[in-house]
Design a protein around this motif. Sequence first.
Motif, PDB file in Angstrom:
ATOM      1  N   ASN A   1       0.861  -1.179   0.000  1.00  0.00           N
ATOM      2  CA  ASN A   1       0.000   0.000   0.000  1.00  0.00           C
ATOM      3  C   ASN A   1       0.901   1.233   0.000  1.00  0.00           C
ATOM      4  O   ASN A   1       1.574   1.515   0.993  1.00  0.00           O
ATOM      5  CB  ASN A   1      -0.914  -0.012   1.226  1.00  0.00           C
ATOM      6  N   SER A   2       0.895   1.964  -1.089  1.00  0.00           N
ATOM      7  CA  SER A   2       1.776   3.131  -1.207  1.00  0.00           C
ATOM      8  C   SER A   2       1.452   4.205  -0.170  1.00  0.00           C
ATOM      9  O   SER A   2       2.321   4.988   0.198  1.00  0.00           O
ATOM     10  CB  SER A   2       1.678   3.728  -2.609  1.00  0.00           C
ATOM     11  N   GLN A   3       0.227   4.238   0.304  1.00  0.00           N
ATOM     12  CA  GLN A   3      -0.189   5.267   1.255  1.00  0.00           C
ATOM     13  C   GLN A   3       0.384   5.058   2.649  1.00  0.00           C
ATOM     14  O   GLN A   3       0.347   5.981   3.473  1.00  0.00           O
ATOM     15  CB  GLN A   3      -1.708   5.346   1.323  1.00  0.00           C
ATOM     16  N   VAL A   4       0.898   3.882   2.934  1.00  0.00           N
ATOM     17  CA  VAL A   4       1.477   3.637   4.258  1.00  0.00           C
ATOM     18  C   VAL A   4       2.989   3.470   4.202  1.00  0.00           C
ATOM     19  O   VAL A   4       3.614   3.159   5.206  1.00  0.00           O
ATOM     20  CB  VAL A   4       0.824   2.417   4.963  1.00  0.00           C
ATOM     21  N   CYS A   5       3.584   3.699   3.022  1.00  0.00           N
ATOM     22  CA  CYS A   5       5.045   3.595   2.903  1.00  0.00           C
ATOM     23  C   CYS A   5       5.723   4.638   3.772  1.00  0.00           C
ATOM     24  O   CYS A   5       5.233   5.756   3.933  1.00  0.00           O
ATOM     25  CB  CYS A   5       5.477   3.767   1.449  1.00  0.00           C
ATOM     26  N   GLN A   6       6.845   4.232   4.328  1.00  0.00           N
ATOM     27  CA  GLN A   6       7.663   5.097   5.164  1.00  0.00           C
ATOM     28  C   GLN A   6       9.099   5.028   4.656  1.00  0.00           C
ATOM     29  O   GLN A   6       9.450   4.126   3.896  1.00  0.00           O
ATOM     30  CB  GLN A   6       7.593   4.627   6.610  1.00  0.00           C
ATOM     31  N   PRO A   7       9.943   5.967   5.068  1.00  0.00           N
ATOM     32  CA  PRO A   7      11.325   5.940   4.621  1.00  0.00           C
ATOM     33  C   PRO A   7      11.986   4.575   4.873  1.00  0.00           C
ATOM     34  O   PRO A   7      11.848   4.003   5.955  1.00  0.00           O
ATOM     35  CB  PRO A   7      11.987   7.040   5.461  1.00  0.00           C
TER      36      PRO A   7
ATOM     37  N   PHE B   1       8.408  -0.887  -1.796  1.00  0.00           N
ATOM     38  CA  PHE B   1       7.030  -0.917  -2.267  1.00  0.00           C
ATOM     39  C   PHE B   1       6.883  -2.009  -3.310  1.00  0.00           C
ATOM     40  O   PHE B   1       7.657  -2.089  -4.258  1.00  0.00           O
ATOM     41  CB  PHE B   1       6.626   0.426  -2.870  1.00  0.00           C
ATOM     42  N   ILE B   2       5.884  -2.871  -3.126  1.00  0.00           N
ATOM     43  CA  ILE B   2       5.576  -3.924  -4.093  1.00  0.00           C
ATOM     44  C   ILE B   2       4.183  -3.629  -4.638  1.00  0.00           C
ATOM     45  O   ILE B   2       3.188  -3.752  -3.925  1.00  0.00           O
ATOM     46  CB  ILE B   2       5.631  -5.315  -3.441  1.00  0.00           C
ATOM     47  N   GLY B   3       4.135  -3.177  -5.884  1.00  0.00           N
ATOM     48  CA  GLY B   3       2.872  -2.809  -6.520  1.00  0.00           C
ATOM     49  C   GLY B   3       2.245  -3.994  -7.228  1.00  0.00           C
ATOM     50  O   GLY B   3       2.606  -4.313  -8.345  1.00  0.00           O
ATOM     51  N   MET B   4       1.313  -4.637  -6.556  1.00  0.00           N
ATOM     52  CA  MET B   4       0.677  -5.835  -7.093  1.00  0.00           C
ATOM     53  C   MET B   4      -0.462  -5.462  -8.049  1.00  0.00           C
ATOM     54  O   MET B   4      -1.319  -4.652  -7.696  1.00  0.00           O
ATOM     55  CB  MET B   4       0.112  -6.684  -5.953  1.00  0.00           C
ATOM     56  N   PRO B   5      -0.499  -6.074  -9.230  1.00  0.00           N
ATOM     57  CA  PRO B   5      -1.643  -5.847 -10.113  1.00  0.00           C
ATOM     58  C   PRO B   5      -2.872  -6.569  -9.576  1.00  0.00           C
ATOM     59  O   PRO B   5      -2.770  -7.688  -9.077  1.00  0.00           O
ATOM     60  CB  PRO B   5      -1.204  -6.431 -11.456  1.00  0.00           C
ATOM     61  N   GLY B   6      -4.011  -5.901  -9.636  1.00  0.00           N
ATOM     62  CA  GLY B   6      -5.260  -6.496  -9.171  1.00  0.00           C
ATOM     63  C   GLY B   6      -6.246  -6.661 -10.306  1.00  0.00           C
ATOM     64  O   GLY B   6      -5.913  -6.445 -11.471  1.00  0.00           O
ATOM     65  N   THR B   7      -7.459  -7.005  -9.981  1.00  0.00           N
ATOM     66  CA  THR B   7      -8.472  -7.215 -11.013  1.00  0.00           C
ATOM     67  C   THR B   7      -9.017  -5.894 -11.556  1.00  0.00           C
ATOM     68  O   THR B   7      -9.449  -5.835 -12.701  1.00  0.00           O
ATOM     69  CB  THR B   7      -9.645  -8.060 -10.478  1.00  0.00           C
ATOM     70  N   ARG B   8      -8.991  -4.831 -10.747  1.00  0.00           N
ATOM     71  CA  ARG B   8      -9.490  -3.527 -11.200  1.00  0.00           C
ATOM     72  C   ARG B   8      -8.390  -2.495 -11.365  1.00  0.00           C
ATOM     73  O   ARG B   8      -8.500  -1.605 -12.201  1.00  0.00           O
ATOM     74  CB  ARG B   8     -10.548  -2.993 -10.239  1.00  0.00           C
ATOM     75  N   VAL B   9      -7.373  -2.568 -10.553  1.00  0.00           N
ATOM     76  CA  VAL B   9      -6.306  -1.561 -10.543  1.00  0.00           C
ATOM     77  C   VAL B   9      -4.964  -2.260 -10.417  1.00  0.00           C
ATOM     78  O   VAL B   9      -4.827  -3.244  -9.692  1.00  0.00           O
ATOM     79  CB  VAL B   9      -6.498  -0.584  -9.354  1.00  0.00           C
ATOM     80  N   ASP B  10      -3.969  -1.724 -11.111  1.00  0.00           N
ATOM     81  CA  ASP B  10      -2.599  -2.216 -10.965  1.00  0.00           C
ATOM     82  C   ASP B  10      -1.930  -1.388  -9.875  1.00  0.00           C
ATOM     83  O   ASP B  10      -1.681  -0.189 -10.054  1.00  0.00           O
ATOM     84  CB  ASP B  10      -1.850  -2.077 -12.286  1.00  0.00           C
TER      85      ASP B  10
ATOM     86  N   LEU C   1      11.723  -1.257 -10.444  1.00  0.00           N
ATOM     87  CA  LEU C   1      12.051  -2.477 -11.160  1.00  0.00           C
ATOM     88  C   LEU C   1      10.801  -3.157 -11.692  1.00  0.00           C
ATOM     89  O   LEU C   1       9.934  -3.565 -10.915  1.00  0.00           O
ATOM     90  CB  LEU C   1      12.786  -3.440 -10.226  1.00  0.00           C
ATOM     91  N   PRO C   2      10.691  -3.294 -13.019  1.00  0.00           N
ATOM     92  CA  PRO C   2       9.567  -4.061 -13.545  1.00  0.00           C
ATOM     93  C   PRO C   2       9.808  -5.544 -13.301  1.00  0.00           C
ATOM     94  O   PRO C   2      10.933  -6.029 -13.444  1.00  0.00           O
ATOM     95  CB  PRO C   2       9.579  -3.723 -15.041  1.00  0.00           C
ATOM     96  N   PHE C   3       8.787  -6.245 -12.896  1.00  0.00           N
ATOM     97  CA  PHE C   3       8.909  -7.661 -12.539  1.00  0.00           C
ATOM     98  C   PHE C   3       7.737  -8.405 -13.161  1.00  0.00           C
ATOM     99  O   PHE C   3       6.588  -8.073 -12.894  1.00  0.00           O
ATOM    100  CB  PHE C   3       8.917  -7.810 -11.019  1.00  0.00           C
ATOM    101  N   ASP C   4       8.033  -9.385 -13.998  1.00  0.00           N
ATOM    102  CA  ASP C   4       6.976 -10.090 -14.738  1.00  0.00           C
ATOM    103  C   ASP C   4       6.044 -10.895 -13.837  1.00  0.00           C
ATOM    104  O   ASP C   4       4.835 -10.876 -14.047  1.00  0.00           O
ATOM    105  CB  ASP C   4       7.594 -11.036 -15.777  1.00  0.00           C
ATOM    106  N   ASP C   5       6.569 -11.624 -12.897  1.00  0.00           N
ATOM    107  CA  ASP C   5       5.738 -12.521 -12.089  1.00  0.00           C
ATOM    108  C   ASP C   5       5.662 -12.004 -10.655  1.00  0.00           C
ATOM    109  O   ASP C   5       6.440 -12.389  -9.796  1.00  0.00           O
ATOM    110  CB  ASP C   5       6.297 -13.941 -12.111  1.00  0.00           C
ATOM    111  N   MET C   6       4.699 -11.119 -10.413  1.00  0.00           N
ATOM    112  CA  MET C   6       4.581 -10.494  -9.097  1.00  0.00           C
ATOM    113  C   MET C   6       4.204 -11.490  -8.009  1.00  0.00           C
ATOM    114  O   MET C   6       4.409 -11.234  -6.840  1.00  0.00           O
ATOM    115  CB  MET C   6       3.546  -9.363  -9.140  1.00  0.00           C
ATOM    116  N   ALA C   7       3.677 -12.639  -8.393  1.00  0.00           N
ATOM    117  CA  ALA C   7       3.294 -13.649  -7.405  1.00  0.00           C
ATOM    118  C   ALA C   7       4.520 -14.197  -6.657  1.00  0.00           C
ATOM    119  O   ALA C   7       4.415 -14.600  -5.500  1.00  0.00           O
ATOM    120  CB  ALA C   7       2.539 -14.796  -8.054  1.00  0.00           C
ATOM    121  N   ILE C   8       5.680 -14.188  -7.297  1.00  0.00           N
ATOM    122  CA  ILE C   8       6.874 -14.688  -6.617  1.00  0.00           C
ATOM    123  C   ILE C   8       7.742 -13.578  -6.063  1.00  0.00           C
ATOM    124  O   ILE C   8       8.731 -13.818  -5.402  1.00  0.00           O
ATOM    125  CB  ILE C   8       7.731 -15.609  -7.532  1.00  0.00           C
ATOM    126  N   ALA C   9       7.349 -12.308  -6.335  1.00  0.00           N
ATOM    127  CA  ALA C   9       8.109 -11.173  -5.815  1.00  0.00           C
ATOM    128  C   ALA C   9       8.001 -11.183  -4.316  1.00  0.00           C
ATOM    129  O   ALA C   9       8.839 -10.900  -3.563  1.00  0.00           O
ATOM    130  CB  ALA C   9       7.568  -9.866  -6.373  1.00  0.00           C
TER     131      ALA C   9
END
Length: 90
Positions: A25-31, A35-44, A82-90
């Motif tokens: 969740n980018s909104q709770v990131c701290q210094p 951040f791991i941006g997981m693609p979802g069904t409605r939003v990436d 970093l772009p990562f193809d398989d976010m499930a294993i990230a």
Amino acid sequence: MRGGCHGFAELASADESSWGDARTNSQVCQPGDLFIGMPGTRVDGGEFWPGAIAAGAIAALVSPQAYKNRPPEQHHPEALVLPFDDMAIA
């Protein structure tokens, strides 16, 4: 390291005590967080990496599509994104 980092060397040489948590969740990131941006069904979630970096995340793992849609050079050129193809294993 607020605001991102310039590359792998800076990330690798960072003092481990400055590392934070892995967050999806980018909104709770701290210094020091990763951040791991997981693609979802409605939003990436990777589309929100600029906010995570602005909040102090040291790096972001995102889908290739999020990387393409929000290229670092247009948002935070100093960021390690970093772009990562398989976010499930990230």
